[in-house]
Design an enzyme around this catalytic site. Structure first.
Site, PDB file in Angstrom:
ATOM      1  N   PHE A 159      44.235 -75.780  35.471  1.00 29.49           N
ATOM      2  CA  PHE A 159      45.125 -76.581  34.637  1.00 29.49           C
ATOM      3  C   PHE A 159      44.693 -78.033  34.511  1.00 29.49           C
ATOM      4  CE2 PHE A 159      46.902 -77.834  38.749  1.00 29.49           C
ATOM      5  CZ  PHE A 159      47.206 -79.175  38.530  1.00 29.49           C
ATOM      6  N   GLU A 186      47.397 -70.707  32.534  1.00 27.12           N
ATOM      7  CA  GLU A 186      48.680 -70.379  31.884  1.00 27.12           C
ATOM      8  C   GLU A 186      49.641 -71.553  31.932  1.00 27.12           C
ATOM      9  OE1 GLU A 186      47.387 -69.426  34.675  1.00 27.12           O
ATOM     10  OE2 GLU A 186      48.773 -68.409  36.032  1.00 27.12           O
ATOM     11  N   CYS A 292      39.536 -82.366  41.137  1.00 31.32           N
ATOM     12  CA  CYS A 292      38.737 -81.809  42.235  1.00 31.32           C
ATOM     13  C   CYS A 292      37.829 -82.872  42.821  1.00 31.32           C
ATOM     14  CB  CYS A 292      37.919 -80.622  41.754  1.00 31.32           C
ATOM     15  SG  CYS A 292      36.673 -81.113  40.587  1.00 31.32           S
TER      16      CYS A 292
HETATM   17  P1  NAD Z   1      44.171 -71.870  40.464  1.00 33.02           P
HETATM   18  O1  NAD Z   1      43.151 -71.306  41.378  1.00 33.02           O
HETATM   19  O2  NAD Z   1      45.597 -71.699  40.793  1.00 33.02           O
HETATM   20  O3  NAD Z   1      44.000 -71.250  38.983  1.00 33.02           O
HETATM   21  C1  NAD Z   1      42.756 -71.263  38.315  1.00 33.02           C
HETATM   22  C2  NAD Z   1      42.685 -70.074  37.366  1.00 33.02           C
HETATM   23  O4  NAD Z   1      42.726 -68.867  38.137  1.00 33.02           O
HETATM   24  C3  NAD Z   1      43.837 -70.000  36.379  1.00 33.02           C
HETATM   25  O5  NAD Z   1      43.320 -69.619  35.124  1.00 33.02           O
HETATM   26  C4  NAD Z   1      44.763 -68.941  36.978  1.00 33.02           C
HETATM   27  O6  NAD Z   1      45.429 -68.203  35.981  1.00 33.02           O
HETATM   28  C5  NAD Z   1      43.813 -68.047  37.746  1.00 33.02           C
HETATM   29  N1  NAD Z   1      44.382 -67.517  38.997  1.00 33.02           N
HETATM   30  C6  NAD Z   1      45.210 -68.173  39.859  1.00 33.02           C
HETATM   31  N2  NAD Z   1      45.475 -67.395  40.940  1.00 33.02           N
HETATM   32  C7  NAD Z   1      44.808 -66.223  40.752  1.00 33.02           C
HETATM   33  C8  NAD Z   1      44.678 -65.025  41.523  1.00 33.02           C
HETATM   34  N3  NAD Z   1      45.271 -64.874  42.691  1.00 33.02           N
HETATM   35  N4  NAD Z   1      43.902 -64.041  41.029  1.00 33.02           N
HETATM   36  C9  NAD Z   1      43.273 -64.193  39.854  1.00 33.02           C
HETATM   37  N5  NAD Z   1      43.363 -65.301  39.083  1.00 33.02           N
HETATM   38  C10 NAD Z   1      44.115 -66.316  39.528  1.00 33.02           C
HETATM   39  O7  NAD Z   1      43.801 -73.425  40.267  1.00 33.02           O
HETATM   40  P2  NAD Z   1      44.647 -74.542  39.500  1.00 33.02           P
HETATM   41  O8  NAD Z   1      45.839 -74.887  40.325  1.00 33.02           O
HETATM   42  O9  NAD Z   1      44.812 -74.190  38.079  1.00 33.02           O
HETATM   43  O10 NAD Z   1      43.601 -75.747  39.542  1.00 33.02           O
HETATM   44  C11 NAD Z   1      43.496 -76.663  40.598  1.00 33.02           C
HETATM   45  C12 NAD Z   1      42.379 -76.274  41.545  1.00 33.02           C
HETATM   46  O11 NAD Z   1      41.139 -76.235  40.849  1.00 33.02           O
HETATM   47  C13 NAD Z   1      42.174 -77.298  42.653  1.00 33.02           C
HETATM   48  O12 NAD Z   1      41.949 -76.612  43.856  1.00 33.02           O
HETATM   49  C14 NAD Z   1      40.940 -78.059  42.212  1.00 33.02           C
HETATM   50  O13 NAD Z   1      40.218 -78.665  43.259  1.00 33.02           O
HETATM   51  C15 NAD Z   1      40.152 -76.965  41.577  1.00 33.02           C
HETATM   52  N6  NAD Z   1      39.161 -77.504  40.647  1.00 33.02           N
HETATM   53  C16 NAD Z   1      37.851 -77.434  41.010  1.00 33.02           C
HETATM   54  C17 NAD Z   1      36.885 -77.979  40.174  1.00 33.02           C
HETATM   55  C18 NAD Z   1      35.437 -77.935  40.532  1.00 33.02           C
HETATM   56  O14 NAD Z   1      34.622 -78.290  39.683  1.00 33.02           O
HETATM   57  N7  NAD Z   1      35.071 -77.525  41.724  1.00 33.02           N
HETATM   58  C19 NAD Z   1      37.267 -78.589  38.965  1.00 33.02           C
HETATM   59  C20 NAD Z   1      38.627 -78.619  38.639  1.00 33.02           C
HETATM   60  C21 NAD Z   1      39.563 -78.072  39.481  1.00 33.02           C
END
Ligand code: NAD
Length: 491
Positions: A159, A186, A292
């Site tokens: 997100f 989402e 991140c």
């Molecule tokens: P999230 O892991 O909750 O969700 C990311 C995606 O995965 C979404 O599209 C979601 O629908 C899907 N998802 C979530 N849980 C799932 C599951 N159990 N099984 C399958 N799909 C699933 O992450 P978020 O809260 O949207 O984003 C924040 C996180 O992203 C933070 O931890 C941040 O550090 C990380 N991030 C990392 C980078 C990087 O380059 N390393 C960049 C941006 C964000």
């Protein structure tokens, strides 16, 4: 190109498949997508499942043979058109990011700009995809290495960068000749839907080359299980990244899964105070700490008096930051993405307080119009194994720890299981060099608070901040989205 835009960017969202904005089965569950600053309902998001994913994969597979046969320079020209469309709509895209995700307009404008840079880099695909050869490896025998697209590739995105992160993948994937399915977060899919409208307006991108499925875990499951998906790019939390990577491996899919972080900022007593304070505030509290690359630990280095002086400088400046609606130009610290996120982070602050930590600056407040606001918070005294020090909170919370010298600071930083980023503020070239040599992190800032991605270089998180070996952007993107073929010829 779509004939119908009735289910496009707002209202009850559908999917974008084979050049059509398609309505979904009305029985699918829908989530409310709200403006984090005002609580206004912006759209409802369908939770697509394997049936919707299958339709998208069939469309992407059907488009693949013709697209991979399209000359790379023609594909590059299509990507150039996308670059022009994004640039022409940069303001609108940035406003959409602010409305849907919450970050300030300036921050959103920079985010869209960084996404456009990835598109610009992908325009060089005729150069980036070039192969290698070696003449005469045996008498009369030559060897050529060529790069070919992988097939149907999917990207699952978080997100916090709803414009930039889809653009870390889309342009490279299609420039390399793959067909592409995006599954945006989402929580804020409106920017991705708008990007699909721009894609749809470009005749040179044929139907089915780019598709979008709205949804959450079920849609991801559908992509992971589908035999027609060849590769998965993922960005999100470390726990989800691990699931995606292991499930991709089980199902024989190529995967790059970029995960979460816990980034330290090492503050040397010789640092330029202004540069340091600005850098620390932007990193810890910009986008309400929902990056991140956010620096969420300040490592105060030096004597006790020097450490206290640094903490006082940072705290005094942080107390002046304005928390509020990201659409207001006066705002420094935007709301969290949902009221539930604020409650979660406030819970962690309360837990740290109960554990005896000292709340040096307390950002807890009434939560603002939609209940998602939390001001900058600084917490001192958490022990080395405390959750505040070890795990990502993803909120405007800066934990403070102390080290007598740079060696001790480095030992602390390298004790983290994450290695996304780390920064040092110092006026000593020697300290900077020692740090960049020894720090176990992939994105390193020297007198820079956020070591932000640059499209022409890979986004290089280390350790538990990535599962996989090839990163997003840079040459890694081209390696990930192509397979090498080695041809040995005798004539
Ligand atoms: P999230 O892991 O909750 O969700 C990311 C995606 O995965 C979404 O599209 C979601 O629908 C899907 N998802 C979530 N849980 C799932 C599951 N159990 N099984 C399958 N799909 C699933 O992450 P978020 O809260 O949207 O984003 C924040 C996180 O992203 C933070 O931890 C941040 O550090 C990380 N991030 C990392 C980078 C990087 O380059 N390393 C960049 C941006 C964000």
């Amino acid at each position: 190109m779509s004939n119908s835009t009735s289910e496009s960017s707002q209202g009850d969202l559908g999917n974008y498949i084979a050049g059509q904005f398609t309505a979904v089965d009305p029985s699918l569950t829908r989530l409310d997508d709200r403006n984090p600053a005002t609580g206004e309902l912006l759209a409802t998001v369908p939770l697509s499942g394997s049936a919707e994913v299958d339709v998208a994969v069939v469309a992407a597979r059907a488009a693949f043979p013709a697209w991979r046969s399209t000359p790379p320079m023609v594909r590059a020209r299509a990507v150039m058109k996308l670059r022009e469309a994004l640039d022409a709509n940069r303001d609108e895209l940035a406003r959409l990011v602010t409305t849907d995700m919450g970050k300030t307009f300036d921050d959103a404008f920079s985010e869209v700009g960084r996404g456009i840079e990835s598109v610009e880099h992908a325009c060089s695909i005729p150069v980036l995809m070039k192969g290698e050869n070696l003449e005469g490896i045996a008498r009369g025998v030559d060897v050529d290495l060529i790069r070919q697209p992988v097939g149907v590739v999917a990207a699952i995105t978080p997100f916090n960068f709803p414009a930039m992160i889809p653009l870390w993948f889309l342009p490279y994937a299609i420039a390399c000749g793959n067909t592409f399915i995006l599954k945006p977060s989402e929580q804020d899919p409106l920017t991705s839907m708008r990007i699909m409208e721009l894609v749809d307006s470009i005749e040179e991108i044929p139907n089915g080359v780019v598709n979008l499925i709205n949804g959450g875990r079920d849609a991801v499951e559908g992509l992971l299980e589908h035999p027609g998906v060849d590769a998965i790019s993922f960005v999100g939390s470390a726990a989800t990244a691990r699931i995606i990577a292991s499930r991709s491996a089980e199902n024989g899919k190529r995967c790059q899964a970029l995960g979460g972080a816990k980034n330290s900022m090492v503050l040397m007593p010789d640092a330029d105070p202004k540069l340091m304070v600005n850098g620390v505030l932007g990193s810890a509290f910009g986008a309400a700490g929902q990056r991140c690359l956010a620096g969420s630990i300040a490592v105060l280095v030096g004597s006790e008096a020097e450490q206290d002086r640094t903490l006082a400088l940072v705290t005094e400046a942080a107390a002046k930051l304005v928390t509020g609606n990201g659409a207001d130009p006066a705002t420094d610290v935007c709301p969290l993405v949902t009221p539930a996120s604020r409650e979660r982070v406030e819970g962690e602050i309360a837990a740290a307080e109960a554990d005896g930590c000292s709340i040096v600056l307390d950002g807890r407040r009434d939560g603002g119009a939609a209940g998602a606001e939390l001001g900058p918070t600084i917490i001192d005294g958490a022990g080395p194994d405390h959750k505040l020090i070890r795990e990502e909170l993803f909120g405007p919370v800066l934990a403070v720890t102390r080290a007598k010298d740079l060696a001790e600071a480095l030992e602390f930083v390298n004790g983290s299981r994450y290695g996304n980023a780390s920064v040092i503020f110092t006026s000593s070239g020697g300290h900077a060099r020692e740090y960049r040599f020894g720090v176990e992190a992939g994105m390193v800032g020297v007198n820079v608070g956020v070591a932000a991605p640059v499209a022409w270089f890979p986004f290089s998180g280390w350790k538990d901040s990535i599962d996989g070996d090839l990163h997003a952007n840079g040459d890694d993107a081209v390696r990930f989205y192509t397979r090498t073929k080695v041809i040995t010829s005798r004539w």
